[in-house]
Design a protein around this motif. Structure first.
Motif, short mmCIF file in Angstrom:
data_model
loop_
_atom_site.label_atom_id
_atom_site.label_comp_id
_atom_site.label_asym_id
_atom_site.label_seq_id
_atom_site.Cartn_x
_atom_site.Cartn_y
_atom_site.Cartn_z
N ALA A 246 -5.89 -11.74 69.12
CA ALA A 246 -7.31 -11.91 68.82
C ALA A 246 -7.77 -10.84 67.84
O ALA A 246 -8.58 -11.10 66.97
N THR A 247 -7.25 -9.64 67.96
CA THR A 247 -7.63 -8.57 67.05
C THR A 247 -7.15 -8.89 65.64
O THR A 247 -7.87 -8.70 64.67
N ALA A 248 -5.93 -9.40 65.50
CA ALA A 248 -5.41 -9.74 64.19
C ALA A 248 -6.20 -10.91 63.60
O ALA A 248 -6.43 -10.95 62.39
N TRP A 249 -6.62 -11.84 64.42
CA TRP A 249 -7.39 -12.98 63.93
C TRP A 249 -8.75 -12.53 63.43
O TRP A 249 -9.24 -13.00 62.43
N VAL B 76 0.06 -15.45 91.08
CA VAL B 76 -1.09 -16.21 90.58
C VAL B 76 -2.28 -15.29 90.32
O VAL B 76 -2.97 -15.41 89.31
N ALA B 77 -2.51 -14.34 91.23
CA ALA B 77 -3.61 -13.40 91.06
C ALA B 77 -3.40 -12.54 89.82
O ALA B 77 -4.33 -12.29 89.05
N LEU B 78 -2.17 -12.09 89.60
CA LEU B 78 -1.89 -11.29 88.40
C LEU B 78 -2.06 -12.12 87.14
O LEU B 78 -2.56 -11.63 86.13
N HIS B 79 -1.66 -13.39 87.19
CA HIS B 79 -1.84 -14.27 86.03
C HIS B 79 -3.32 -14.46 85.71
O HIS B 79 -3.74 -14.40 84.56
N LEU B 80 -4.12 -14.70 86.76
CA LEU B 80 -5.55 -14.91 86.55
C LEU B 80 -6.26 -13.64 86.10
O LEU B 80 -7.28 -13.71 85.42
N ALA B 81 -5.70 -12.48 86.45
CA ALA B 81 -6.29 -11.22 86.02
C ALA B 81 -5.93 -10.89 84.58
O ALA B 81 -6.49 -9.97 84.00
N THR C 9 -0.30 -10.74 79.53
CA THR C 9 -0.63 -11.57 78.38
C THR C 9 -0.83 -10.70 77.16
O THR C 9 -1.26 -9.55 77.25
N SER C 10 -0.52 -11.26 76.01
CA SER C 10 -0.68 -10.49 74.78
C SER C 10 -1.76 -11.11 73.90
O SER C 10 -1.71 -11.00 72.68
N MET D 128 3.27 -15.98 81.97
CA MET D 128 4.56 -15.66 82.53
C MET D 128 4.49 -15.61 84.06
O MET D 128 5.38 -16.12 84.73
N PHE D 129 3.45 -14.99 84.58
CA PHE D 129 3.33 -14.90 86.04
C PHE D 129 3.08 -16.26 86.66
O PHE D 129 3.45 -16.50 87.81
N ALA D 130 2.47 -17.18 85.92
CA ALA D 130 2.24 -18.53 86.45
C ALA D 130 3.56 -19.26 86.64
O ALA D 130 3.74 -19.97 87.63
N ILE D 131 4.49 -19.08 85.72
CA ILE D 131 5.80 -19.71 85.85
C ILE D 131 6.56 -19.13 87.03
O ILE D 131 7.18 -19.85 87.81
N VAL D 132 6.51 -17.81 87.17
CA VAL D 132 7.17 -17.15 88.31
C VAL D 132 6.57 -17.64 89.62
O VAL D 132 7.30 -17.91 90.58
N ALA D 133 5.24 -17.77 89.65
CA ALA D 133 4.58 -18.24 90.87
C ALA D 133 5.00 -19.67 91.20
O ALA D 133 5.23 -20.00 92.37
#
Length: 62
Positions: A55-58, A40-45, A49-50, A1-6
């Protein structure tokens, strides 16, 4: 989501730079550039993201 905003913020900064314009007295190309880099920094961090929940359910199914 943050990548799209960026991407949107960088696009707006590019348009403002090419038109040699600014939005108000405080928002100009440099301000939008810093805002885009922050997104971009928030996206990379991994903020916003969910993947952790999926991953836990998988892992439980295996």
């Amino acid at each position: 989501m943050f990548a799209i905003v960026a991407a949107v913020v960088f696009g707006l900064a590019l348009i403002l730079d090419l038109a040699d314009a600014s939005i108000g007295t405080t928002i100009d190309g440099a301000t939008l550039l810093v805002a885009g880099l922050l997104c971009v920094a928030l996206h990379l961090a991994g903020v916003g993201t969910s993947v952790r929940g999926r991953a836990t359910a998988w892992r439980r199914r295996r």
